[in-house]
Enzyme design. Structure first.
Site, PDB file in Angstrom:
ATOM      1  CB  THR A 158      -0.910   0.041   1.236  1.00 10.81           C
ATOM      2  OG1 THR A 158      -0.102   0.007   2.418  1.00 10.81           O
ATOM      3  CG2 THR A 158      -1.881  -1.122   1.244  1.00 10.81           C
ATOM      4  CG  ASN A 171       1.583   5.117   5.515  1.00  9.91           C
ATOM      5  OD1 ASN A 171       0.734   5.988   5.670  1.00  9.91           O
ATOM      6  ND2 ASN A 171       2.230   4.563   6.520  1.00  9.91           N
ATOM      7  CD  GLU A 179      -1.433   1.510   5.617  1.00 12.74           C
ATOM      8  OE1 GLU A 179      -0.729   0.686   4.998  1.00 12.74           O
ATOM      9  OE2 GLU A 179      -1.781   1.363   6.804  1.00 12.74           O
TER      10      GLU A 179
END
Length: 316
Positions: free
Chosen positions: A212, A214, A260
Site C-alpha cells: 500500500t 501510506n 493507505e
C-alpha cells in the site's frame, strides 16, 4: 488562470472585473452555481472573473483551534475553479489585523482599489468584515457609491445526501466523518479527495502481498471514518483503481491513524516521496480485527474484489 497571494500580487494595470468572495472549501455544487454565474457575468461584461478566498480559514484566526477539516487544499480549489472558467484566484492571508477591517474598509481595499469590481456575485448568507458585520444588503448599498452591481445566487441545492439537507461544506464534512463518501460525492459533484506524500510505513501490506501507499495527508484534511473504501490512487498523472484503508491497523495493535491505498493489480510500483491523490468512491466495510492472518487475507481479497467491481462500474 492567474493565481495571486495577497493584494500586492494583483497586477498594477488590472482593470474592471467580476468578483466573488468566500472560503469555497470543496468547491461543491452550491459553490459551483455562484462561481459559474460569476464567470458567466464576466463574459457578458467582457471582463475577467476573480475568486477571492482566504488562508488560513477565518475561523482559525477568530477562534484559534477551531480550524474545520478541509475538503480541498488551495491548489486543488484553484484547479476546480479553473475548470469552471475562472480567470484569477486571489488568496488573501487572513490575519488578526485583516480580521479587524470594517465591512466598508474591506470593500474599498479589496473590491474597489485593487480588483475594480464591476459586479460582485454572492450567496444569500455571505458575511464579511470585522465580526462578520457586512452582508449582501450592505454590499449592494455601497455598490451605488463605488459603481458595482451585486447579484445574489441561491446556492442551496438539495438531494438525498444528509436526508435532504441543503448542500454545504459543513454537511459534506459531517458525511465524510461518518464514512458516507457517496453522500459527500453527491454534494461535491465528484468523489472526495485526500492528498499527501507517500511515506514508509510498517510495510505489512507488502509482506501480506498487498503493498500500500501510506499517504501522509496534508494538515487539517477531512479524512473519512475508519474503514475500507473503494476508490482511486492517482500518482504521476496516472489514475489507478484502489482499495483504501483508513484507521489504526487494529490487526497489529496500531495506534497511528493512517490512509493507505493499494493500487489494484499493479506490481512493482515505487511511489515513495511522490505527492499522490486518493479519491474515495464508496464505503466497503468497517475496520476490524480478525482471528487470524488467514482470515485477514480472506477479507482483504474480498475488499479488493469489491473495490475492483465498484470502480469498474463507475468508469463504465
Amino acid at each position: 488562470m492567474q493565481r495571486w497571494r495577497g493584494l500586492e500580487d494583483i497586477p498594477q494595470d488590472w482593470g474592471r472585473s467580476v468578483v466573488t468572495i468566500g472560503s469555497y472549501d470543496g468547491v461543491h455544487r452550491g459553490h459551483q452555481l455562484i462561481i459559474g454565474r460569476a464567470v458567466e457575468r464576466a463574459r457578458e461584461l467582457g471582463v475577467p472573473s476573480v475568486v477571492v478566498t482566504f488562508d488560513p480559514h477565518p475561523s482559525e484566526v477568530v477562534r484559534p483551534g477551531s480550524h474545520p477539516p478541509l475538503l480541498a487544499p488551495h491548489h486543488r480549489r484553484a484547479e476546480l475553479m479553473a475548470e469552471l472558467g475562472v480567470d484569477a484566484v486571489l488568496i488573501l492571508p487572513f490575519t488578526a489585523e485583516f480580521s479587524k477591517l470594517s465591512p466598508a474598509d474591506f470593500i474599498v481595499k479589496v473590491l474597489v482599489d485593487k480588483l475594480h469590481a464591476r459586479a460582485v456575485i454572492e450567496g444569500p448568507n455571505f458575511r464579511f468584515g470585522h465580526k462578520a458585520a457586512g452582508n449582501v444588503d450592505f454590499l449592494a448599498e455601497l455598490g451605488g457609491t463605488y459603481d458595482y452591481e451585486v447579484e445574489v445566487v441561491d446556492l442551496f441545492v438539495r438531494g438525498e445526501a444528509g436526508g435532504g439537507e441543503p448542500f454545504s461544506s459543513t454537511l459534506t464534512r459531517r458525511l465524510i466523518a461518518g464514512g458516507d463518501v457517496e453522500g459527500a460525492a453527491e454534494i461535491l459533484g465528484r468523489p472526495h479527495r485526500v492528498e499527501g506524500v507517500v511515506v514508509r510505513g510498517a510495510q505489512r501490506g507488502r509482506e501480506l502481498g498487498y503493498p500500500t501507499a501510506n499517504v501522509e495527508t496534508l494538515p487539517h484534511t477531512a479524512i473519512p471514518a475508519d474503514g475500507v473504501y473503494a476508490g482511486w490512487l492517482t500518482a504521476g498523472g496516472e489514475r489507478m483503481p484502489a482499495a483504501i484503508s483508513v484507521g489504526t491497523n487494529p490487526q497489529f495493535d496500531g495506534t497511528e491513524r493512517t490512509v493507505e491505498a493499494y493500487a489494484i493489480d499493479r506490481v512493482g510500483l515505487d511511489l515513495y516521496g511522490l505527492h499522490v491523490a486518493v479519491d474515495f468512491l464508496a464505503y466497503v466495510r468497517g475496520m476490524a480485527k480478525f482471528e487470524s492472518i488467514e482470515a485477514l487475507l480472506d477479507a482483504i481479497a474480498a475488499d479488493v474484489k469489491r473495490a475492483r467491481e465498484l470502480t469498474a462500474e463507475y468508469d463504465a
